[in-house]
Structures are given as C-alpha cells and as structure tokens.
Enzyme design. Structure first.
Site, PDB file in Angstrom:
ATOM      1  CG  ASP A  95      -2.086   1.102   1.243  1.00 11.10           C
ATOM      2  OD1 ASP A  95      -2.121   1.731   0.360  1.00 11.10           O
ATOM      3  OD2 ASP A  95      -2.743   1.166   2.101  1.00 11.10           O
ATOM      4  CG  ASP A 270      -6.144  -4.907   2.062  1.00 12.71           C
ATOM      5  OD1 ASP A 270      -5.642  -4.316   2.961  1.00 12.71           O
ATOM      6  OD2 ASP A 270      -6.535  -4.280   0.926  1.00 12.71           O
ATOM      7  CB  CYS A 308     -11.510 -25.405  10.310  1.00 15.13           C
ATOM      8  SG  CYS A 308     -10.093 -24.174  10.198  1.00 15.13           S
ATOM      9  CB  CYS A 310      -6.520 -23.904  11.400  1.00 16.25           C
ATOM     10  SG  CYS A 310      -7.413 -23.778  12.891  1.00 16.25           S
ATOM     11  CB  CYS A 313     -10.058 -26.598  14.040  1.00 15.46           C
ATOM     12  SG  CYS A 313     -10.974 -24.917  13.821  1.00 15.46           S
ATOM     13  CG  HIS A 338      -9.721 -20.462  13.422  1.00 17.84           C
ATOM     14  ND1 HIS A 338     -10.255 -21.493  12.953  1.00 17.84           N
ATOM     15  CD2 HIS A 338     -10.841 -19.737  13.414  1.00 17.84           C
ATOM     16  CE1 HIS A 338     -11.579 -21.585  12.590  1.00 17.84           C
ATOM     17  NE2 HIS A 338     -11.966 -20.247  12.974  1.00 17.84           N
TER      18      HIS A 338
END
Length: 373
Positions: A95, A270, A308, A310, A313, A338
């Site tokens: 940015d 984003d 999920c 991850c 989880c 997560h």
C-alpha cells in the site's frame, strides 16, 4: 521508466460477473479471487511466515508509510528487499501510504506536490512523501505490486471535495506511473476514487484506464459507508475497468462483503479484520463469529469449526477460552491463524464454485450457514 508493463493476469473463467483468474509475478503466482494477509510492518502480527503460508495465503500486503518510518526503505533494500528481510517468499503488494493520509489525518498536510506527515512515532519529525517517493520506496522494498500514491477520503464528503480529490489523485497516478521502473514480474496499480458519487467514480476509472496500469484498485470504500453504497460503487466501476487486468477492492472486509464484491467482478481483497479479530478473541467460523472470552465456552470440548483443519481446530473451545482468559500469547496466535485459514478456505470455495459455474449457489449456501437465516 513507464514502459511496457509485465505483470501477467490470466482470466480463466467467469460465472456471471464473478471471475476466476491467476496473477503471475516474479515471486510466483497467486490465484484469484484472492485474500491478501495484511503484514503492515513486514510481519503478519502474531504469526511466522511459515504459519501464514500454512493457512493457504499466497500473497501478503506491506505498508509503504510504516516501513518508510521504520526501518526505512534504504535498510530494507540493503537487507535484500521485503521477501528476504521478512522471510516471505511469495508475492507482495505494498500500500502506497494513501490510507494513512486519512487514518493519520491530524498529522498530515496535503499539497499538490505530495503529503507532509508528522511522525506518528515521536510526533516531531516531519516527512514529505511525493508520488515519486512512494514508488521509489516500494521499489526498494522489492514489492511485486506497487500502488500509486493517492488520498483516501472520509465518507460522507461533499461533491466538491470528492471532485477535487479525483483530479488530484489522477495527476498523482500519472506521476506514479512515470516513476515506476518496469521489470519482468512486477507491476503498478492505479486506484479509482470518487467517494460515493457514481459519475466521479466513472471519471476516475476512465482517466486511469487511459493512463494504463497493470491492475486497478477501487479505493475509498469500507470507510464507514453502508454496504449497499459500497456494492453500488463496485457495480459502477467494475464494468469500466479492462477485463484483462486484476481488480482490487482495498480494505475489504467481512466474508459477506467479499462475496458481494466477487459477485460484482472483484478479484483481490485485503483487510486487517481476520488478524485483528484473532488478537481480540474473535473466531470466524462457518456458523458466524464467536467471542472466545464468553464463559459459555469454558467447558465446551468442541473445536472452533469442525470443518476446519487448522491447528486451533485440533484443540477444544475450552482450551482456546482458557488461553484467552489467561492472556496467553498462544491464544492470539491460534485464533489469528484460524481466522486466516477460514478466510482462505472461503476464497478456495469461491474459486472452485466459479470454475464449476455455481457461484450463486455457493454464495447462498454460505450466507445461510454463516448468518443462520
């Protein structure tokens, strides 16, 4: 300078206005629609780059203003650029500092030549950032996608103010393009402004298209306006942008914002939301958000989200709740990873549904589960 541009975009499939594509950079490809993890100061807060990569994130975002202030473009360049300095090997978008013109408005003076910032770190030292300076710093950072310097307005604003803004940021966009050093696998994006005035948005989009960029961002949204206004502006702008260039909606957003923007032709997103939420005890799940500080999770042995994969989880809600209540850093790390994992699962689902020609069905099913309506 400003020669033939070389960031390549493949438009693979469309489903209505939703688009499935691929962006090729000098540091690899990323699939679109894409969600970029925000790594403002060369770090995605609370995570290592390996942990970021494990979420399925393919491209991250850095911030020119913050990196200019600390540690400085010269140092990052000396250390081999952001990829080597921060340990992220994939594509990076930076940015330009335009958002800080708004977010740090009490420390900013706008001039035709550029922006004068009073340091937010010590409140004393003044820095002047011209469009050319921003592009040069992004070159030092070795950013794959450079953003033009612009001015992001607060909404609501007056038509007169928005019109002046469009004219000035168009001039700045041309100066940014002229300053950009073209090389294979790198590109520069223009940023469409115009507040919530459709005709000014059209004027901005047309002017930027005439200058010619590798991609086009829709800026100045997700700054407090109602969702329907944001969607209206996207629907106004997207059809005016070249179909063979990626479209980036800056600073967006919630899962429902992303779905609505994809439906209207946006390719890139984003937002700090998933990572910031992770540091403040909020988990995104397929059935909505969960505040892990809540006492109801104290003895809950279910995972955050049973679909999920991850690391968080694989643990219980009770354990995550315990970490949060104890202010353990691991709690912020697990929830941040997560949440990014959840966002990247959403983006994968979006891409697959567009490929299969069933995006509308996917969107409807997701919203039903997410909102419980």
């Amino acid at each position: 300078m400003g020669g033939t541009m070389s960031l390549k975009f493949d438009l693979i499939k469309t489903d209505g206005h939703a688009r499935r594509g691929r962006v090729h950079t000098a540091h690899g490809c990323f699939e679109t629609p894409a969600f970029m993890a925000v790594g403002t100061a060369a770090t995605v807060k609370a995570l290592t780059m390996e942990q970021v990569s494990a979420t399925g994130t393919q491209v991250i975002l850095g911030n020119t203003y913050h990196l200019m202030m600390r540690p400085g473009g010269d140092l990052v360049e000396k250390m081999g650029g952001l990829h080597k300095f921060g340990g992220w090997r994939g594509p990076i978008l930076t940015d330009s500092g335009g958002f800080q013109v708004m977010s740090l408005s009490n420390l900013v003076k706008m001039k035709e030549e550029g922006v004068e910032f009073t340091s937010h770190i010590d409140g004393g030292i003044k820095h002047f950032l011209r469009p050319e300076d921003s592009v040069h710093i992004q070159h030092q950072l070795d950013s794959n996608i450079t953003m033009v310097l612009d001015e992001c307005l607060h909404l609501p604003t007056t038509r007169e103010r928005a019109a002046k803004n469009v004219d000035m940021v168009t001039r700045w966009a041309r100066r940014s393009k002229d300053a950009f050093v073209d090389r294979p696998g790198y590109g520069i994006f223009g940023i469409v402004q115009g507040a919530d005035f459709p005709d000014l948005r059209e004027k901005s989009a047309q002017a930027l298209t005439e200058i010619g960029f590798d991609g086009y961002a829709i800026g100045g949204l997700a700054v407090g306006e109602p969702q329907e206004v944001m969607f209206k502006m996207i629907a106004t702008v997207a059809p005016m942008l070249p179909a063979d260039k990626p479209r980036y909606l800056m600073g967006v957003g919630t899962p429902l914002d992303i779905l609505g923007a994809v439906e209207r032709g946006v390719d890139m997103f984003d937002c700090v939301m998933p990572t910031r939420a992770g540091r403040t005890a909020m988990a995104f799940t397929r059935h909505g958000t969960m505040n892990m500080r809540n006492a109801k999770y104290r003895e809950d042995d279910a995972p955050l989200d049973d679909k999920c994969d991850c690391p968080a989880c694989k643990l219980s809600r009770a354990y995550i709740h315990h970490l949060i209540k104890c202010n353990e850093i691991l709690g912020a790390t697990l929830l941040t990873q997560h949440n990014l994992w959840f966002y990247q699962d959403l983006m994968r689902g979006i891409r697959e549904s567009i490929e299969q020609g069933r995006f509308a069905e996917f969107k409807s099913e997701f919203i039903k589960k997410y909102t419980g309506e």
